[in-house]
Design a protein around this motif. Structure first.
Motif, PDB file in Angstrom:
ATOM      1  N   UNK A 124      49.673  61.615  -3.825  1.00 10.04           N
ATOM      2  CA  UNK A 124      49.262  60.479  -4.648  1.00 10.04           C
ATOM      3  C   UNK A 124      48.230  60.942  -5.661  1.00 10.04           C
ATOM      4  N   UNK A 125      48.432  60.557  -6.915  1.00  7.63           N
ATOM      5  CA  UNK A 125      47.428  60.740  -7.946  1.00  7.63           C
ATOM      6  C   UNK A 125      46.719  59.410  -8.110  1.00  7.63           C
ATOM      7  N   UNK A 126      45.390  59.421  -8.091  1.00  5.56           N
ATOM      8  CA  UNK A 126      44.630  58.168  -8.080  1.00  5.56           C
ATOM      9  C   UNK A 126      43.345  58.299  -8.861  1.00  5.56           C
ATOM     10  N   UNK A 127      43.063  57.302  -9.645  1.00  6.38           N
ATOM     11  CA  UNK A 127      41.739  57.062 -10.196  1.00  6.38           C
ATOM     12  C   UNK A 127      41.514  55.584  -9.994  1.00  6.38           C
ATOM     13  N   UNK A 128      40.425  55.146  -9.484  1.00  6.39           N
ATOM     14  CA  UNK A 128      39.144  55.827  -9.317  1.00  6.39           C
ATOM     15  C   UNK A 128      39.036  56.616  -8.013  1.00  6.39           C
ATOM     16  N   UNK A 129      37.829  56.713  -7.480  1.00  8.49           N
ATOM     17  CA  UNK A 129      37.470  57.692  -6.466  1.00  8.49           C
ATOM     18  C   UNK A 129      37.301  57.119  -5.063  1.00  8.49           C
ATOM     19  N   UNK A 130      38.284  57.290  -4.172  1.00  2.38           N
ATOM     20  CA  UNK A 130      38.083  56.806  -2.804  1.00  2.38           C
ATOM     21  C   UNK A 130      37.001  57.594  -2.065  1.00  2.38           C
ATOM     22  N   UNK A 131      36.849  58.863  -2.393  1.00  2.00           N
ATOM     23  CA  UNK A 131      35.833  59.676  -1.711  1.00  2.00           C
ATOM     24  C   UNK A 131      34.412  59.243  -2.059  1.00  2.00           C
ATOM     25  N   UNK A 132      34.256  58.463  -3.112  1.00  2.00           N
ATOM     26  CA  UNK A 132      32.931  57.987  -3.513  1.00  2.00           C
ATOM     27  C   UNK A 132      32.495  56.759  -2.717  1.00  2.00           C
ATOM     28  N   UNK A 133      33.381  56.244  -1.880  1.00  2.00           N
ATOM     29  CA  UNK A 133      33.036  55.062  -1.086  1.00  2.00           C
ATOM     30  C   UNK A 133      33.480  55.282   0.354  1.00  2.00           C
ATOM     31  N   UNK A 134      32.867  56.275   0.989  1.00  2.00           N
ATOM     32  CA  UNK A 134      33.204  56.567   2.378  1.00  2.00           C
ATOM     33  C   UNK A 134      32.197  55.978   3.368  1.00  2.00           C
ATOM     34  N   UNK A 135      31.098  55.446   2.883  1.00  2.00           N
ATOM     35  CA  UNK A 135      30.076  54.807   3.710  1.00  2.00           C
ATOM     36  C   UNK A 135      29.645  53.527   3.008  1.00  2.00           C
ATOM     37  N   UNK A 136      29.333  52.480   3.765  1.00  2.00           N
ATOM     38  CA  UNK A 136      29.012  51.202   3.130  1.00  2.00           C
ATOM     39  C   UNK A 136      27.838  51.286   2.164  1.00  2.00           C
ATOM     40  N   UNK A 137      26.926  52.234   2.366  1.00  2.00           N
ATOM     41  CA  UNK A 137      25.782  52.359   1.455  1.00  2.00           C
ATOM     42  C   UNK A 137      26.161  52.968   0.107  1.00  2.00           C
ATOM     43  N   UNK A 189      35.291  51.345   2.034  1.00  2.00           N
ATOM     44  CA  UNK A 189      36.726  51.061   1.885  1.00  2.00           C
ATOM     45  C   UNK A 189      37.546  52.303   1.520  1.00  2.00           C
ATOM     46  N   UNK A 190      36.956  53.252   0.813  1.00  2.00           N
ATOM     47  CA  UNK A 190      37.693  54.439   0.405  1.00  2.00           C
ATOM     48  C   UNK A 190      38.128  55.313   1.564  1.00  2.00           C
ATOM     49  N   UNK A 191      37.397  55.235   2.663  1.00  2.00           N
ATOM     50  CA  UNK A 191      37.711  56.054   3.823  1.00  2.00           C
ATOM     51  C   UNK A 191      39.075  55.702   4.423  1.00  2.00           C
ATOM     52  N   UNK A 231      41.931  55.243   3.001  1.00  2.00           N
ATOM     53  CA  UNK A 231      43.021  56.042   2.438  1.00  2.00           C
ATOM     54  C   UNK A 231      43.144  57.382   3.159  1.00  2.00           C
ATOM     55  N   UNK A 232      42.014  58.009   3.452  1.00  2.00           N
ATOM     56  CA  UNK A 232      42.020  59.293   4.134  1.00  2.00           C
ATOM     57  C   UNK A 232      42.400  59.145   5.607  1.00  2.00           C
ATOM     58  N   UNK A 233      41.972  58.064   6.225  1.00  2.00           N
ATOM     59  CA  UNK A 233      42.360  57.816   7.616  1.00  2.00           C
ATOM     60  C   UNK A 233      43.869  57.588   7.725  1.00  2.00           C
ATOM     61  N   UNK A 234      44.439  56.888   6.755  1.00  2.00           N
ATOM     62  CA  UNK A 234      45.894  56.697   6.749  1.00  2.00           C
ATOM     63  C   UNK A 234      46.613  58.041   6.672  1.00  2.00           C
ATOM     64  N   UNK A 235      46.144  58.928   5.817  1.00  5.47           N
ATOM     65  CA  UNK A 235      46.761  60.256   5.694  1.00  5.47           C
ATOM     66  C   UNK A 235      46.614  61.029   7.004  1.00  5.47           C
ATOM     67  N   UNK A 236      45.446  60.956   7.620  1.00  3.86           N
ATOM     68  CA  UNK A 236      45.232  61.652   8.890  1.00  3.86           C
ATOM     69  C   UNK A 236      46.191  61.120   9.962  1.00  3.86           C
ATOM     70  N   UNK A 237      46.327  59.783  10.064  1.00  2.00           N
ATOM     71  CA  UNK A 237      47.240  59.208  11.054  1.00  2.00           C
ATOM     72  C   UNK A 237      48.665  59.687  10.828  1.00  2.00           C
ATOM     73  N   UNK A 238      49.064  59.763   9.574  1.00  2.00           N
ATOM     74  CA  UNK A 238      50.412  60.231   9.252  1.00  2.00           C
ATOM     75  C   UNK A 238      50.600  61.690   9.708  1.00  2.00           C
ATOM     76  N   UNK A 239      49.644  62.534   9.404  1.00  2.00           N
ATOM     77  CA  UNK A 239      49.725  63.945   9.792  1.00  2.00           C
ATOM     78  C   UNK A 239      49.664  64.130  11.298  1.00  2.00           C
ATOM     79  N   UNK A 240      48.825  63.353  11.955  1.00  2.73           N
ATOM     80  CA  UNK A 240      48.679  63.468  13.404  1.00  2.73           C
ATOM     81  C   UNK A 240      49.947  63.020  14.126  1.00  2.73           C
ATOM     82  N   UNK A 241      50.688  62.084  13.524  1.00  2.00           N
ATOM     83  CA  UNK A 241      51.906  61.579  14.144  1.00  2.00           C
ATOM     84  C   UNK A 241      53.083  62.548  13.994  1.00  2.00           C
ATOM     85  N   UNK A 242      53.003  63.431  13.003  1.00  2.00           N
ATOM     86  CA  UNK A 242      54.113  64.379  12.773  1.00  2.00           C
ATOM     87  C   UNK A 242      54.077  65.549  13.706  1.00  2.00           C
TER      88      UNK A 242
END
Length: 135
Positions: free
Chosen positions: A91-104, A120-122, A124-135
C-alpha cells in the motif's frame, strides 16, 4: 507549525488491502503537503476504484471524499490518499500512520478522550502483523 489531522474513512470495504481490513474511519497526522496523485487519468482512477484498489480517501467533516483543503491537504483527485496492489499486501499511503502510534501524538490529545495508549495509525501495522502471523 501546528500539526493537522486528516480524516481518512475506509472508502472501500471490498478492498483486498491487509492494512485497512476491518478498520473504521481513522485520523492521521498531516506532516507536510503529502504525496499528491499525479499523472492519473479518469480511466486510471476508475479502473483502480472498480478493482477496489483505493482503500483510503481524504474526507470532509461529513465523511465524504473531498479534494478540498484543509481536509485534503494536496487536492488529490477524488480524495485518493492510498493505492494498493491486487494482492492487498503493498500500500502506498499519505499521510503518516507511523506518526500516530501513541495517543499523545495526536495534536489535540490533552483535550480528547482516548481508549488506552494506542494511536489510530498503529492499527494499520497491527493488521499487517496479523496477516503475516496467520500465513
Amino acid at each position: 507549525r501546528a500539526r493537522r489531522i486528516g480524516a481518512l474513512p475506509i472508502s472501500d470495504a471490498a478492498s483486498p488491502c491487509i492494512f485497512t481490513r476491518g478498520m473504521a474511519p481513522v485520523e492521521l497526522p498531516i506532516r507536510h503537503g503529502e504525496g499528491r496523485m499525479v499523472g492519473e487519468t479518469p480511466d486510471f482512477l476508475g479502473a483502480m476504484t472498480a478493482r477496489h484498489l483505493v482503500p483510503l480517501r481524504y474526507a470532509d467533516g461529513r465523511g465524504q471524499p473531498t479534494e478540498d483543503y484543509p481536509h485534503n491537504p494536496n487536492g488529490s483527485p477524488l480524495g485518493v490518499a492510498s493505492l494498493c496492489n491486487a494482492a492487498g499486501t503493498v500500500m502506498g499511503l499519505m499521510p503518516h500512520p507511523e506518526a500516530y502510534n501513541h495517543f499523545t501524538n495526536h495534536p489535540r490529545w490533552t483535550r480528547m478522550a482516548h481508549d488506552g495508549e494506542d494511536g489510530a495509525g498503529l492499527a494499520l501495522f497491527r493488521n499487517a502483523y496479523r496477516h503475516l502471523a496467520a500465513d
